[in-house]
Design a protein around this motif. Structure first.
Motif, PDB file in Angstrom:
ATOM      1  N   VAL A   3      17.631  -3.023   3.797  1.00  0.00           N
ATOM      2  CA  VAL A   3      16.249  -3.213   4.236  1.00  0.00           C
ATOM      3  C   VAL A   3      16.016  -4.693   4.534  1.00  0.00           C
ATOM      4  O   VAL A   3      16.325  -5.563   3.711  1.00  0.00           O
ATOM      5  N   HIS A   4      15.446  -4.959   5.732  1.00  0.00           N
ATOM      6  CA  HIS A   4      15.103  -6.324   6.148  1.00  0.00           C
ATOM      7  C   HIS A   4      13.591  -6.388   6.280  1.00  0.00           C
ATOM      8  O   HIS A   4      12.996  -5.646   7.079  1.00  0.00           O
ATOM      9  N   LEU A   5      12.959  -7.260   5.517  1.00  0.00           N
ATOM     10  CA  LEU A   5      11.501  -7.334   5.468  1.00  0.00           C
ATOM     11  C   LEU A   5      11.008  -8.621   6.118  1.00  0.00           C
ATOM     12  O   LEU A   5      11.603  -9.689   5.935  1.00  0.00           O
ATOM     13  N   SER A   6       9.911  -8.496   6.851  1.00  0.00           N
ATOM     14  CA  SER A   6       9.206  -9.650   7.416  1.00  0.00           C
ATOM     15  C   SER A   6       7.721  -9.423   7.176  1.00  0.00           C
ATOM     16  O   SER A   6       7.100  -8.568   7.819  1.00  0.00           O
ATOM     17  N   LEU A   7       7.155 -10.184   6.248  1.00  0.00           N
ATOM     18  CA  LEU A   7       5.783  -9.970   5.806  1.00  0.00           C
ATOM     19  C   LEU A   7       4.938 -11.197   6.123  1.00  0.00           C
ATOM     20  O   LEU A   7       5.317 -12.322   5.788  1.00  0.00           O
ATOM     21  N   ASP A   8       3.815 -10.995   6.777  1.00  0.00           N
ATOM     22  CA  ASP A   8       2.882 -12.070   7.117  1.00  0.00           C
ATOM     23  C   ASP A   8       1.475 -11.535   6.916  1.00  0.00           C
ATOM     24  O   ASP A   8       0.926 -10.855   7.780  1.00  0.00           O
ATOM     25  N   GLY A  17      -2.051  -6.032  -2.204  1.00  0.00           N
ATOM     26  CA  GLY A  17      -2.203  -6.001  -0.765  1.00  0.00           C
ATOM     27  C   GLY A  17      -1.322  -4.972  -0.090  1.00  0.00           C
ATOM     28  O   GLY A  17      -0.441  -4.346  -0.690  1.00  0.00           O
ATOM     29  N   LEU A  18      -1.554  -4.811   1.225  1.00  0.00           N
ATOM     30  CA  LEU A  18      -0.847  -3.815   2.019  1.00  0.00           C
ATOM     31  C   LEU A  18       0.626  -4.152   2.163  1.00  0.00           C
ATOM     32  O   LEU A  18       1.496  -3.279   2.036  1.00  0.00           O
ATOM     33  N   ALA A  19       0.936  -5.410   2.449  1.00  0.00           N
ATOM     34  CA  ALA A  19       2.333  -5.801   2.664  1.00  0.00           C
ATOM     35  C   ALA A  19       3.181  -5.533   1.426  1.00  0.00           C
ATOM     36  O   ALA A  19       4.316  -5.050   1.527  1.00  0.00           O
ATOM     37  N   ALA A  20       2.642  -5.823   0.250  1.00  0.00           N
ATOM     38  CA  ALA A  20       3.391  -5.589  -0.984  1.00  0.00           C
ATOM     39  C   ALA A  20       3.656  -4.106  -1.196  1.00  0.00           C
ATOM     40  O   ALA A  20       4.752  -3.715  -1.627  1.00  0.00           O
ATOM     41  N   ALA A  21       2.670  -3.240  -0.900  1.00  0.00           N
ATOM     42  CA  ALA A  21       2.858  -1.798  -1.071  1.00  0.00           C
ATOM     43  C   ALA A  21       3.914  -1.262  -0.112  1.00  0.00           C
ATOM     44  O   ALA A  21       4.774  -0.457  -0.492  1.00  0.00           O
ATOM     45  N   ILE A  22       3.894  -1.724   1.157  1.00  0.00           N
ATOM     46  CA  ILE A  22       4.890  -1.269   2.125  1.00  0.00           C
ATOM     47  C   ILE A  22       6.277  -1.761   1.733  1.00  0.00           C
ATOM     48  O   ILE A  22       7.266  -1.017   1.817  1.00  0.00           O
ATOM     49  N   ALA A  23       6.373  -3.014   1.276  1.00  0.00           N
ATOM     50  CA  ALA A  23       7.675  -3.570   0.891  1.00  0.00           C
ATOM     51  C   ALA A  23       8.269  -2.812  -0.292  1.00  0.00           C
ATOM     52  O   ALA A  23       9.471  -2.500  -0.313  1.00  0.00           O
ATOM     53  N   GLU A  24       7.434  -2.482  -1.281  1.00  0.00           N
ATOM     54  CA  GLU A  24       7.936  -1.748  -2.449  1.00  0.00           C
ATOM     55  C   GLU A  24       8.465  -0.379  -2.043  1.00  0.00           C
ATOM     56  O   GLU A  24       9.534   0.053  -2.496  1.00  0.00           O
ATOM     57  N   TYR A  25       7.735   0.302  -1.174  1.00  0.00           N
ATOM     58  CA  TYR A  25       8.173   1.626  -0.743  1.00  0.00           C
ATOM     59  C   TYR A  25       9.468   1.539   0.054  1.00  0.00           C
ATOM     60  O   TYR A  25      10.384   2.343  -0.148  1.00  0.00           O
ATOM     61  N   ALA A  26       9.550   0.584   0.970  1.00  0.00           N
ATOM     62  CA  ALA A  26      10.759   0.452   1.789  1.00  0.00           C
ATOM     63  C   ALA A  26      11.975   0.142   0.929  1.00  0.00           C
ATOM     64  O   ALA A  26      13.068   0.683   1.156  1.00  0.00           O
ATOM     65  N   ARG A  27      11.827  -0.729  -0.062  1.00  0.00           N
ATOM     66  CA  ARG A  27      12.962  -1.054  -0.941  1.00  0.00           C
ATOM     67  C   ARG A  27      13.407   0.176  -1.730  1.00  0.00           C
ATOM     68  O   ARG A  27      14.607   0.450  -1.854  1.00  0.00           O
ATOM     69  N   ALA A  59       3.436   3.828   7.620  1.00  0.00           N
ATOM     70  CA  ALA A  59       4.689   3.138   7.319  1.00  0.00           C
ATOM     71  C   ALA A  59       5.606   4.005   6.461  1.00  0.00           C
ATOM     72  O   ALA A  59       6.826   4.047   6.669  1.00  0.00           O
ATOM     73  N   GLN A  60       5.040   4.720   5.490  1.00  0.00           N
ATOM     74  CA  GLN A  60       5.854   5.597   4.654  1.00  0.00           C
ATOM     75  C   GLN A  60       6.520   6.682   5.481  1.00  0.00           C
ATOM     76  O   GLN A  60       7.711   6.981   5.294  1.00  0.00           O
ATOM     77  N   GLU A  61       5.771   7.285   6.405  1.00  0.00           N
ATOM     78  CA  GLU A  61       6.340   8.346   7.238  1.00  0.00           C
ATOM     79  C   GLU A  61       7.448   7.807   8.131  1.00  0.00           C
ATOM     80  O   GLU A  61       8.488   8.453   8.316  1.00  0.00           O
ATOM     81  N   ALA A  62       7.250   6.599   8.694  1.00  0.00           N
ATOM     82  CA  ALA A  62       8.273   6.009   9.555  1.00  0.00           C
ATOM     83  C   ALA A  62       9.544   5.695   8.766  1.00  0.00           C
ATOM     84  O   ALA A  62      10.664   5.961   9.235  1.00  0.00           O
ATOM     85  N   THR A  87       8.444  -4.813   9.519  1.00  0.00           N
ATOM     86  CA  THR A  87       7.613  -5.983   9.803  1.00  0.00           C
ATOM     87  C   THR A  87       6.162  -5.631   9.540  1.00  0.00           C
ATOM     88  O   THR A  87       5.668  -4.602  10.010  1.00  0.00           O
ATOM     89  N   CYS A  88       5.482  -6.487   8.795  1.00  0.00           N
ATOM     90  CA  CYS A  88       4.076  -6.263   8.457  1.00  0.00           C
ATOM     91  C   CYS A  88       3.304  -7.557   8.721  1.00  0.00           C
ATOM     92  O   CYS A  88       3.554  -8.578   8.072  1.00  0.00           O
ATOM     93  N   GLU A  89       2.390  -7.508   9.671  1.00  0.00           N
ATOM     94  CA  GLU A  89       1.541  -8.649   9.998  1.00  0.00           C
ATOM     95  C   GLU A  89       0.092  -8.215   9.861  1.00  0.00           C
ATOM     96  O   GLU A  89      -0.362  -7.297  10.539  1.00  0.00           O
TER      97      GLU A  89
END
Length: 567
Positions: free
Chosen positions: A445-450, A425-435, A468-471, A487-489
């Protein structure tokens, strides 16, 4: 000296061609001995071999090859007439003598057929026939012209006819293969033709849109004018036996049934390509009450590209006349939606291929060269003496800069190769990149995934991941931050991604950082999203992108507004 133009050498004799000629020469030699009762006429076999030698050694030569094959035809006609004239008399003897040599006619004719020189094959047959006729007139046996002997004429005509039929069959087969090849174009030529047509058609479309979400929203608006719909959605396939929500309308959040393996009217409509009605809701989140549901497949030919789900909080809301009016609108919409989905898929494939290509080039090119530069600096530092401290310090500074650039390249490679896993899913991909990026930049890094179980369209997920990667990259490179909040909702078709940092703010962004913001804005516009860039209190920047609208949030805002009016 000027460079000479290289000449392509003639290919070496093909082993099969050499073997075929040797076998045929041996067969003709044996038949000649049997026909004449001795080895006196074998010199014709040797002459045939000498005539065909140039064509065997240089088959591609524009002069030697054809002339050699013509020489074979002439020698063959002479040999057939002379061998037929030797030995016992009689029609059978004449026929036996000619048939001893004429089988060799298959060699030059077959060569021309294999090389697709059918005109040359006809010429060879004509030369052979002419030689046989002339020799038959000139040669006399016991005072009688050889041409008048029935056996001679019959055998010559027989072998000429067999060779002509073989040449004709080869020509027909060649034509069939060429027509078949023309009916099946090369992949790249066909792709170029289709993409050119797609570009032309896309420019002529009303509104110039090939956006699945926009087409789906427009369809729902049209359907609500002909049928009651308290809740409605357009669903499309996403792979893995699940559906994604392209667009939906309604006063509340709806968790639609998106599994095609479930026992539901949605699954039945998808499998049968026929409209389905039900007296129960197709949403997992429905709480009960009288409900009428209508599910209409969007079928383009034999392929189901999507579903339209309409629900009304009333019994028997979709009688046959209403179903007919709905299907009258969904028929043309199916073709529009299929075109948009195919366009999205082609664009996604091309984009992913280009990203992977760039990643390979960076990894195999400049990244490896920078590593070697770093090794060279290390070797230079090892040889610097103590009395050249200033030089050593310069080298250490240069080594640190090379290390930093290598780190940036590795992160760029990671970004290029990052994709949204259809299972994660999208949230998992964004979380992996941010970490990963946060760890390399020393950010907490503080993550909030919904994220709900339903999925966004693949193209939308890909664009949101890139934003998200660019940000995150901007926050690491330009903000000078210590903390990063992501934050990913995701609640299809709604999604909101927020990336915040506690750095020095957007005002001090460098030009390349502002360029990154422009890229994010373009990506958001491509998926009909809204990009917001605002200061964060007490310091830092927040980058947010929102796609679609959230019925849950709209209800909260509506309740708050009603309460404010009541006060």
């Amino acid at each position: 000296m000027p460079a000479s133009t290289p000449t392509r050498p003639h290919p070496h004799p093909h082993p099969l061609a050499v073997a075929a000629r040797l076998v045929m020469l041996a067969l003709v030699a044996v038949l000649t001995v049997l026909a004449t009762g001795g080895a006196g006429q074998l010199w014709w076999v040797a002459l045939l071999a000498a005539a065909g030698l140039p064509a065997l050694l240089a088959p591609q030569h524009r002069l030697l090859g054809p002339l050699s094959r013509v020489a074979e035809a002439v020698v063959l006609g002479l040999a057939a007439s002379q061998v037929a004239a030797v030995g016992t008399t009689g029609a059978a003897a004449y026929g036996l003598g000619a048939s001893a040599v004429l089988p060799y006619l298959a060699v030059p004719v077959t060569v021309t057929a294999l090389r697709r020189r059918f005109v040359e094959g006809v010429v060879l047959l004509g030369v052979t026939a002419t030689t046989l006729v002339v020799c038959g007139v000139v040669t006399r046996v016991d005072g009688v012209r050889q041409l008048t002997q029935p056996g001679y004429l019959a055998v010559c005509a027989q072998w000429l006819l067999l060779a002509g039929l073989g040449l004709y069959t080869a020509s027909v087969l060649h034509q069939l293969m060429r027509v078949r090849g023309e009916g099946k174009p090369q992949p790249y030529a066909e792709a170029t033709r289709l993409l050119t047509q797609l570009r032309t058609v896309a420019r002529q479309l009303p509104g110039a849109t090939l956006d699945p979400g926009g087409i789906s929203e427009h369809l729902l608006e049209e359907l609500r004018t002909v049928a009651r719909a308290d809740r409605a959605a357009v669903l499309s396939a996403s792979g893995g036996g699940r559906l994604v929500v392209l667009a939906q309308v309604g006063a509340e959040r709806v968790d639609w049934e998106t599994t095609l393996d479930a026992d539901s009217a949605i699954a039945d409509a998808w499998a049968s390509q026929q409209p389905q009605t039900a007296a129960r809701s197709q949403a997992r989140s429905h709480v009960g009450g009288d409900v009428s549901a209508l599910i209409v497949p969007l079928a383009a030919g034999v392929r189901t590209v999507g579903l339209v789900v309409l629900e009304a909080d009333a019994p028997q809301a979709y009688p046959p006349p209403v179903v007919s009016r709905v299907t009258a609108l969904t028929g043309p919409a199916a073709l529009r939606l299929e075109a948009a989905l195919l366009f999205d898929e082609v664009r996604s494939l091309a984009t992913n291929e280009e990203r992977q290509r760039l990643a390979r080039e960076i990894h195999d090119g400049v990244a490896q060269e920078l590593v070697m530069v770093g090794y060279g600096i290390d070797n230079a530092l090892a040889t610097v003496h103590d009395d050249t401290e200033e030089t050593a310090e310069s080298l250490r500074t240069l080594r640190q800069e090379v290390t930093r650039v290598i780190t940036e390249l590795r992160l760029s490679l990671f970004e290029l190769r990052s994709e949204v896993d259809r299972h994660g899913g999208l949230a998992a991909a964004i979380a992996e990149y941010a970490r990963t990026v946060g760890a390399s930049g020393g950010l907490r890094v503080h993550l909030s995934l919904d994220e709900s179980t339903a999925r966004l369209p693949a193209a939308t997920e890909a664009e949101l991941l890139r934003i998200a990667q660019e940000a995150v990259t901007n926050a690491r490179k330009h903000a000078g931050a210590a903390n990063l909040w992501v934050t990913c909702e995701v609640d299809p078709p709604y999604a909101q991604i927020e990336v915040s940092d506690d750095g020095h703010g957007i005002a001090d962004q460098r030009p390349d950082g502002r360029y990154g913001l422009a890229i994010m804005a373009e990506r958001a516009e491509r998926i009909r999203g809204r990009l917001e860039i605002r200061p964060r209190q007490p310091s830092g920047t927040t980058v947010a992108v929102v796609v679609g609208s959230s019925p849950r949030r709209d209800n909260v805002r509506g309740s708050a507004a009603a309460a404010a009016e009541g006060e």
